[in-house]
Design an enzyme around this catalytic site. Sequence first.
Site, mmCIF file in Angstrom:
data_model
loop_
_atom_site.group_PDB
_atom_site.id
_atom_site.type_symbol
_atom_site.label_atom_id
_atom_site.label_comp_id
_atom_site.label_asym_id
_atom_site.label_seq_id
_atom_site.Cartn_x
_atom_site.Cartn_y
_atom_site.Cartn_z
ATOM 1 N N ASP A 1 0.796 -1.284 -0.304
ATOM 2 C CA ASP A 1 -0.172 0.110 -0.025
ATOM 3 C C ASP A 1 0.722 1.309 0.010
ATOM 4 O OD1 ASP A 1 0.571 -0.715 3.016
ATOM 5 O OD2 ASP A 1 -0.710 1.052 3.397
ATOM 6 N N TYR B 89 -6.236 0.981 8.486
ATOM 7 C CA TYR B 89 -7.374 1.129 7.468
ATOM 8 C C TYR B 89 -8.732 0.777 8.092
ATOM 9 C CZ TYR B 89 -3.578 1.928 4.260
ATOM 10 O OH TYR B 89 -2.306 2.589 3.505
ATOM 11 N N GLU C 211 5.650 9.830 3.581
ATOM 12 C CA GLU C 211 5.308 8.303 3.116
ATOM 13 C C GLU C 211 4.424 8.401 1.585
ATOM 14 O OE1 GLU C 211 4.095 4.122 4.403
ATOM 15 O OE2 GLU C 211 3.295 5.876 5.838
#
Length: 488
Positions: A78, A230, A466
């Site tokens: 991800d 998440y 990030e």
Amino acid sequence: MRKMGLEKTLVLGIFVGFAAVGVSGYHDYRDALSKSLIFFEGQRSGKLPPGQNLKWRTDSGLTDGLTENVDLTGGYYDAGDNVKFGFPMAFTTTMLAWSVLEFGIWMPRELDHAREAVRWGTDYLLKACSALPEALYVQVGDPNADHKCWQRAEDMSTPRSVYKVTPSNPGSDVAAETAAALAAASLVFRRVDGNYSKKLLQTAEKAFAFANQYRGNYSDSLSSVVCPFYCSYSGYQDELLWGAAWLLMATQNSSYLSYVQSLGINSDSDTFSWDNKIPGARVLLARGYLVEKNEAASVFKEQAERFVCSVLPDSSSRSVNYTPGGLLYKLNGSNLQYVTSASFLLSVYAKYLKISKQTFSCGDMVVTPSILRKVVQKQVDYILGDNPRGLSYMVGFGNNFPQRIHHRGSSISSILSNSQNIGCNQGFQFYYATNANPNVLIGAVVGGPDQNDEFSDDRSNYAQSEPATYINAPLVGTLSYLAACFRP
């Protein structure tokens, strides 16, 4: 069931009907588009293909799924870690597919690469759906263990645990997002790989049926391994809306429109993200009225325009903030994801308005396609370097971009130049190092600056440094839009 008229607007699996403006923009949007797609190669898991552009990456996760006796190799990591989170991966895939559908005709040099990026996601999602209706595999990798290590994906020593949702431990959100991704991708491949397209659509319908029949939030079933990473904060109703909207587009079966209407979702949101799909679903559904002239979809036009008004900087009903430098600002964690997703929706809506020769109003302000285009361009130009710091937030674009991004593979010397296994704790020497990352993750868009346009090029500042697949995915479409609008 009554069929609706989308097929006439499909050419090679792409929504068409948009004309370019023959002026030149400041930035090279086509170069940025090329780089934004290369980024996805850096996030690949599994056996890498011969045509891999980022040569510092090699194969990884080749035994993923083994603990469940299922093949779960492939897919995307991800962000800067080595976990395959199914929820954001499915959203990433949906947005890549939508980018191709809306703007693929304007990315001829990159269309094959964009399709490859979609397929890398859908090949994995098909594997994740292989046990339906008994189970949907939604994650590979223990995130708690992974986040305590700093390792290249090629060296992973943390557990590759497999997590799934089932009828007794449901996950309507992740299942419906998976359905959306597969349905959208079925349109991408309809004219270029018919058999694959049919498989995608058939699986999408299975995933949606599973999501609808066994209702619940996946973060209730798997809270210890998906939260706080998440969590499904918005619940699952928005994903049911989103999944049904894409199945409506892919099947033209009016029962999905009836389903959407039956959900009765009336709440608005000014945030479109991997978690909240309401604005995206409404813009997509508004197409039915604006482009296809379906009166039954008129309510979605009104709802979509409320979203647009909530994010436009000069709107009297704006509910989001802007930085002094002009960047849309929603949250301090990875804020650029909200910028790229909102900009994508504005791009799509500008296209729909232009096709239908319509405008609308936010209070006293008349909104035209050109107004939306200017807002989109300003946001993208900010990302590409037109900001108070003069910094491109896309790695490898321009001469001044973040050098110390929060990304394990980028920060550690490639296994091709240093074949020694780098252990879990050993890798932190690279995390704390002050030098630039040795491997340039071309095209990666990082989390971005704070509300005052300040940015710290610091590997430990993950909120700003990030990158993530769901930041880049909407940007692929928006860059294609701008490249078409501002052709030299």
